[in-house]
Design an enzyme around this catalytic site. Structure first.
Site, PDB file in Angstrom:
ATOM      1  N   ASN A  78     -17.015 -44.566  11.142  1.00 55.86           N
ATOM      2  CA  ASN A  78     -17.165 -44.593  12.870  1.00 55.86           C
ATOM      3  C   ASN A  78     -15.648 -44.590  13.430  1.00 55.86           C
ATOM      4  O   ASN A  78     -15.701 -44.626  14.561  1.00 55.86           O
ATOM      5  CB  ASN A  78     -17.570 -45.859  13.376  1.00 55.86           C
ATOM      6  CG  ASN A  78     -19.044 -46.202  12.679  1.00 55.86           C
ATOM      7  OD1 ASN A  78     -19.405 -46.925  11.993  1.00 55.86           O
ATOM      8  ND2 ASN A  78     -19.974 -45.214  13.121  1.00 55.86           N
ATOM      9  N   ILE A  85     -12.319 -44.162  18.017  1.00 59.12           N
ATOM     10  CA  ILE A  85     -13.419 -45.154  17.508  1.00 59.12           C
ATOM     11  C   ILE A  85     -14.758 -44.558  18.111  1.00 59.12           C
ATOM     12  O   ILE A  85     -14.850 -44.775  19.430  1.00 59.12           O
ATOM     13  CB  ILE A  85     -12.983 -46.363  17.951  1.00 59.12           C
ATOM     14  CG1 ILE A  85     -11.318 -46.828  17.341  1.00 59.12           C
ATOM     15  CG2 ILE A  85     -14.072 -47.413  17.435  1.00 59.12           C
ATOM     16  CD1 ILE A  85     -10.967 -47.972  18.188  1.00 59.12           C
ATOM     17  N   CYS A  86     -16.010 -44.559  17.491  1.00 56.33           N
ATOM     18  CA  CYS A  86     -17.289 -44.334  17.725  1.00 56.33           C
ATOM     19  C   CYS A  86     -17.734 -45.700  18.115  1.00 56.33           C
ATOM     20  O   CYS A  86     -18.214 -46.292  17.041  1.00 56.33           O
ATOM     21  CB  CYS A  86     -18.072 -43.652  17.164  1.00 56.33           C
ATOM     22  SG  CYS A  86     -19.488 -42.894  17.760  1.00 56.33           S
ATOM     23  N   LEU A  87     -18.003 -46.348  19.429  1.00 58.87           N
ATOM     24  CA  LEU A  87     -18.467 -47.439  19.762  1.00 58.87           C
ATOM     25  C   LEU A  87     -18.811 -47.434  21.270  1.00 58.87           C
ATOM     26  O   LEU A  87     -18.407 -47.087  22.045  1.00 58.87           O
ATOM     27  CB  LEU A  87     -17.418 -48.617  19.445  1.00 58.87           C
ATOM     28  CG  LEU A  87     -17.843 -49.940  19.657  1.00 58.87           C
ATOM     29  CD1 LEU A  87     -18.814 -50.507  18.631  1.00 58.87           C
ATOM     30  CD2 LEU A  87     -16.452 -50.943  19.487  1.00 58.87           C
TER      31      LEU A  87
END
Length: 153
Positions: A78, A85-87
């Site tokens: 992620n 950041i993939c969040l």
């Protein structure tokens, strides 16, 4: 004005009562540009690693989430090679889950949790994600190697 007082309060709390394994401070006394460090969690491939992050606080904070990215390279499904950041909590609705009630401490804790528990179903790095899903031993080995190479004190 409200933004500055909230940021001062948050940074003061981060200095006096930081979440375990997380530190955060202003870069060169600027309130809108922060640095953070997250220690890799025990029993993860990031254990003993020290990961540096940059936190850019937008003008509209807390109505807009801070932009956070890793400065230390990390091998993670992620988090991409540019440190993005993939969040969901880092994005505004409808795609994201950011709310003004969240704060920098919460975001850094969420990132720390993501490090320990990747989400391979919403990857930024498809190859690392499929490795995590289908060949976990190789993923763990690669992640440990990267941690030793890039995040060791």
């Amino acid at each position: 004005m409200q933004r500055a007082s909230r940021l001062k309060r948050e940074l003061s709390l981060l200095a006096t009562e930081p979440p375990p394994g997380i530190t955060c401070w202003p870069k060169e006394n600027q309130l809108d540009e922060l640095r953070a460090q997250i220690l890799g969690g025990a029993d993860t491939p990031y254990e003993k690693g020290i990961f540096n992050l940059e936190v850019i606080v937008p003008e509209r904070y807390p109505f807009e989430p801070p932009k956070i990215h890793f400065l230390t390279p990390i091998y993670h499904p992620n988090i991409d090679s540019a440190g993005r950041i993939c969040l969901d909590v880092l994005k505004l609705p409808p795609k994201g889950a950011w709310r003004p009630s969240l704060n920098i401490s919460t975001l850094l804790t969420s990132i720390q949790l993501l490090m320990a528990e990747p989400n391979p179903d919403d990857p930024l790095m498809a190859d690392i994600s499929s490795e995590y899903k289908y060949n976990k031993q190789v993923f763990l080995l690669n992640a440990r190697e990267w941690t030793e190479k890039h995040a060791s004190p």
